[in-house]
Design an enzyme around this catalytic site. Structure first.
Site, short mmCIF file in Angstrom:
data_model
loop_
_atom_site.label_atom_id
_atom_site.label_comp_id
_atom_site.label_asym_id
_atom_site.label_seq_id
_atom_site.Cartn_x
_atom_site.Cartn_y
_atom_site.Cartn_z
N ASP A 177 0.80 -1.56 -0.46
CA ASP A 177 0.11 -0.33 -0.31
C ASP A 177 1.39 1.11 -0.58
O ASP A 177 1.52 1.35 0.45
CB ASP A 177 -0.58 0.22 1.31
CG ASP A 177 -1.53 0.83 1.57
OD1 ASP A 177 -1.91 1.94 0.62
OD2 ASP A 177 -2.22 1.87 2.55
N ASN A 230 -0.33 4.33 -0.07
CA ASN A 230 -0.87 5.98 0.16
C ASN A 230 -1.31 5.77 2.27
O ASN A 230 -2.62 6.89 2.38
CB ASN A 230 -2.23 5.69 -0.61
CG ASN A 230 -3.46 5.13 -0.42
OD1 ASN A 230 -2.79 4.31 0.00
ND2 ASN A 230 -3.92 5.34 -1.89
N ASP A 241 -8.89 -16.43 -16.01
CA ASP A 241 -10.24 -17.29 -14.81
C ASP A 241 -10.86 -17.99 -15.52
O ASP A 241 -12.42 -18.01 -16.40
CB ASP A 241 -10.78 -15.65 -14.18
CG ASP A 241 -11.78 -16.00 -12.79
OD1 ASP A 241 -10.78 -15.91 -11.92
OD2 ASP A 241 -12.72 -15.68 -13.06
N HIS A 275 -4.19 -16.96 -5.16
CA HIS A 275 -4.48 -16.36 -4.16
C HIS A 275 -6.07 -16.76 -3.44
O HIS A 275 -6.66 -17.00 -2.36
CB HIS A 275 -5.10 -15.03 -4.77
CG HIS A 275 -6.18 -15.23 -5.67
ND1 HIS A 275 -5.56 -16.11 -7.30
CD2 HIS A 275 -7.59 -14.65 -5.88
CE1 HIS A 275 -6.11 -16.16 -7.57
NE2 HIS A 275 -7.56 -15.70 -7.37
N ASP A 276 -6.11 -18.54 -4.22
CA ASP A 276 -7.40 -18.92 -3.72
C ASP A 276 -7.01 -20.42 -2.70
O ASP A 276 -8.03 -21.03 -1.92
CB ASP A 276 -7.92 -19.92 -4.56
CG ASP A 276 -8.37 -18.94 -5.66
OD1 ASP A 276 -8.92 -17.67 -5.45
OD2 ASP A 276 -8.76 -19.30 -6.82
N ASP A 317 -4.40 3.81 2.95
CA ASP A 317 -5.50 3.71 2.59
C ASP A 317 -5.86 1.80 3.43
O ASP A 317 -6.76 1.34 3.14
CB ASP A 317 -6.67 3.89 2.26
CG ASP A 317 -5.59 3.28 1.00
OD1 ASP A 317 -5.08 1.63 1.04
OD2 ASP A 317 -6.96 2.86 -0.31
N ASP A 347 -4.37 -10.68 -15.97
CA ASP A 347 -6.00 -11.48 -15.20
C ASP A 347 -7.84 -11.33 -15.99
O ASP A 347 -7.24 -10.03 -16.11
CB ASP A 347 -6.57 -11.05 -14.06
CG ASP A 347 -7.05 -12.46 -13.32
OD1 ASP A 347 -7.96 -13.45 -13.64
OD2 ASP A 347 -5.86 -13.41 -11.99
N ASP A 401 -1.98 -0.87 -3.72
CA ASP A 401 -2.45 0.12 -5.09
C ASP A 401 -0.76 -0.12 -6.17
O ASP A 401 -0.23 -1.12 -6.09
CB ASP A 401 -2.90 0.86 -4.51
CG ASP A 401 -1.17 1.45 -3.63
OD1 ASP A 401 -0.15 0.85 -3.95
OD2 ASP A 401 -2.12 2.93 -2.40
N GLU A 420 -7.66 -21.24 -16.01
CA GLU A 420 -7.19 -21.25 -15.11
C GLU A 420 -8.65 -22.40 -15.31
O GLU A 420 -9.54 -22.72 -16.05
CB GLU A 420 -8.24 -20.66 -13.95
CG GLU A 420 -8.16 -20.69 -12.64
CD GLU A 420 -9.76 -20.36 -11.74
OE1 GLU A 420 -9.03 -20.82 -10.43
OE2 GLU A 420 -10.02 -19.69 -12.53
C1 NOJ Z 1 -11.02 -17.62 -10.34
C2 NOJ Z 1 -10.79 -17.16 -8.83
O1 NOJ Z 1 -9.08 -17.73 -9.65
C3 NOJ Z 1 -11.39 -16.63 -7.68
O2 NOJ Z 1 -10.45 -16.25 -6.41
C4 NOJ Z 1 -12.29 -16.27 -8.47
O3 NOJ Z 1 -13.57 -15.83 -7.22
C5 NOJ Z 1 -13.26 -17.10 -8.83
N1 NOJ Z 1 -12.65 -17.71 -10.01
C6 NOJ Z 1 -14.64 -16.30 -9.95
O4 NOJ Z 1 -14.15 -15.49 -10.95
#
Ligand code: NOJ
Length: 577
Positions: A20, A22, A198, A348-349, A24, A97, A28, A257
């Site tokens: 980050d 700034n 995605d 991130h999942d 908040d 993405d 960013d 993905e």
């Molecule tokens: C896969 C993404 O990696 C995930 O973070 C997202 O919630 C779903 N697709 C829906 O876009």
């Protein structure tokens, strides 16, 4: 065939949690620019940036309301352009993405589409009448809610495979296809180097949208059954068009993905002859070697029992070594048959890899380095997720109110409503929540881990004073230093990129050993996947006593020449033969 994206190492930035600038509390674009030297020093060639587009953030940017502008919290399009220029100036590339299975319900297309049945944009989305006074079918979305939402204005339901604020686009409408292709060209013309796509294998929907009968009725009547719509033949048609009309005009890379793919299915997407994608992310290793994200009452109960059992047995979740080796072998056939693979454990999942597959208490460093060795020496393009390179771990937040991820919150709610005791549901949250991967990047030991001067949007992992980038930067034994070494090794030795692959000692229940061979060069990789000592058998024709260990995650790997090696817990070694 040689390609730059086969030789590259990719680094994923989840902008909300990276840096980050700034105060908040939200990462960013200017924060990313500040850290580009860090990424470059790691040895990265390509940055994959999770969505930075305008979004109401129901699913942290994966719900896009305007594909051609930047989310206010992240900055402006000028900031983004400066970032791209700075990435290119450092000799790196950028992939964006591409989220086109769905938009946000606040996208102007959807606002128009829902306004009336006669709207010219009605068919941009998938609308249906109800069946006997309820949803058109019994599909459950990925996020533990029905996949259809009723819209009072026009008295029909729309389909959303994720949250109700993520309506699915109707790819059967050629206008939608044109809009998406134009938008892709717009970004490509700005100079980006490709896309991560995605859930791209969900875009083609089956005819008739029939009920799922796969798991029988659940207590609430909805069934999560992505096999019904994943990998529909229509998706291949759309991807071929996309390649022909858009991507083939640029020198770019694509990674899709793709949930629900086996090597055979993946090959259809990545076989060079098919002209669709360059590689895909499959889920077999993260879902079956560890554990799947549980959905539904019975599966959560099974998960909890399994988890308790595991804790009793080992203290944490472990690799299923034989299954993993079989999987690695099967996925190598994708490359042998003319495609390419990606190699990852984290994004991130997913929960943090060292928490899931390693050991964060006794062997934190060593097991983190062991996992890095796998990713960077197995055949395919390696992907590093921010924080993985310093061994960031899962977080245990005490209250569900501290979680921000919609998937976690919905799954928890559904579990508790379905009768699972809250303490059990919390156990699943602690090991499975996507927020495990989304806690702010740990830069240093200052307040908020140096991520921000303000209160971060999601809690910082309390272990940041022990685990942070600054502390590891000049430590020759750190995880970060090991990542730098292994990434540079991959650049020096093309055997690691183009070498063929053969597993030995296949039945070994603790270790994996394999040979990578390219032209006259041969490497042996030996890895103990477990926290116990392992005996590995080496083929007779290999004289280990004379071979040179070029990288190891323990002080000194040394092997006798008699075909038997004893590996310390999580030991990993790369050996030149
Ligand atoms: C896969 C993404 O990696 C995930 O973070 C997202 O919630 C779903 N697709 C829906 O876009």
């Amino acid at each position: 065939m040689k390609n730059w994206w086969k030789e590259a190492v990719v680094y994923q930035i989840y902008p909300r949690s990276f840096k980050d600038s700034n105060g908040d509390g939200i990462g960013d674009i200017n924060g990313i620019i500040d850290k580009l030297d860090y990424v470059k020093e790691l040895g990265i060639d390509i940055i994959w940036l999770s969505p930075v587009y305008k979004s109401p953030n129901d699913d942290n940017g994966y719900d896009i309301s305007d594909y051609r502008s930047i989310m206010d919290e992240f900055g402006t399009i000028e900031d983004w352009e400066r970032m791209l220029e700075q990435i290119h100036r450092r000799g790196m590339k950028l992939i964006m993405d591409l989220v086109v299975n769905h938009t946000s319900d606040e996208h102007k297309w959807f606002i128009e589409s829902r306004s009336s049945k006669d709207s010219p944009k009605r068919d941009y989305y998938i609308w249906h009448d109800g069946k006997n006074g309820s949803e058109p079918n019994n599909w459950e979305s990925y996020f533990s809610i029905p996949a259809w939402t009723y819209d009072e204005a026009t008295k029909q339901y729309y389909l959303h495979l994720f949250t109700s604020k993520q309506p699915d686009l109707n790819w059967e409408n050629p206008k939608v296809v044109d809009e998406v292709f134009d938008m892709m060209k717009w970004w490509l013309d700005k100079g980006i180097d490709g896309f991560r796509m995605d859930v791209i294998n969900l875009i083609g929907k089956p005819e008739g949208l029939l009920d799922s009968v796969r798991f029988g009725e659940r207590y609430d009547g909805y069934v999560f059954d992505p096999a019904l719509y994943a990998n529909n033949q229509k998706t291949h048609t759309y991807l071929k068009q996309m390649r022909k009309k858009v991507l083939s005009n640029y020198d770019v890379m694509t990674v899709g993905e793709t949930p629900m793919v086996t090597p055979d299915i993946a090959l259809e997407y990545v076989d060079v002859k098919n002209e669709e994608l360059d590689m895909v992310f499959h889920f077999e290793h993260v879902e079956s070697v560890g554990n799947a994200v549980p959905k539904g009452f019975f599966r959560i109960m099974l998960f909890v029992i399994g988890e308790l059992w595991n804790m009793l047995l080992h203290g944490s979740r472990k690799f299923d070594v034989l299954k993993y080796k079989d999987l690695v072998n099967r996925w190598y056939t994708v490359i042998e048959r003319g495609g390419w693979n990606s190699q990852y454990f984290s994004n991130h999942d997913q929960p943090r890899q060292v928490s899931k597959f390693g050991d964060v208490t006794t062997y934190h460093r060593r097991s983190a380095k062991m996992l890095a060795t796998l990713i960077h020496t197995l055949p395919g393009t390696p992907y590093v997720y921010q924080g993985e390179e310093i061994g960031m771990t899962n977080i245990k937040l005490l209250s569900i109110d501290d979680y921000r991820d919609i998937a976690t919150i919905n799954a928890y709610k559904k579990a508790v409503e379905g009768g699972i005791p809250a303490a059990f549901a919390m156990m699943a949250v602690h090991s499975k929540s996507r927020d495990n991967a989304r806690t702010p990047m740990q830069w240093n030991s200052e307040k908020y881990a140096g991520f921000s001067t303000g209160m971060p949007w999601l809690k910082v992992n309390p272990n940041y004073k022990k685990i942070n980038a600054e502390k590891q930067a000049n430590d020759p034994a750190s995880i970060l230093t090991y990542y730098k070494k292994i990434i540079s090794l991959r650049k020096e030795i093309d055997t690691l990129v183009y070498g063929d692959f053969k597993i030995m000692d296949e039945k070994n229940r603790r270790s994996i050993s394999y040979i990578r061979k390219y032209e006259s060069k041969k490497l042996l990789v030996i890895i103990n996947l477990t926290g116990k000592r392992a005996h590995a058998k080496i083929d007779k024709d290999i004289d280990l006593a004379r071979a040179k260990v070029i990288l190891t995650n323990i002080r000194k790997s040394s092997f006798a020449g008699d075909g038997h090696v004893i590996l310390k817990p999580y030991e990993a070694a790369i050996i030149e033969l």
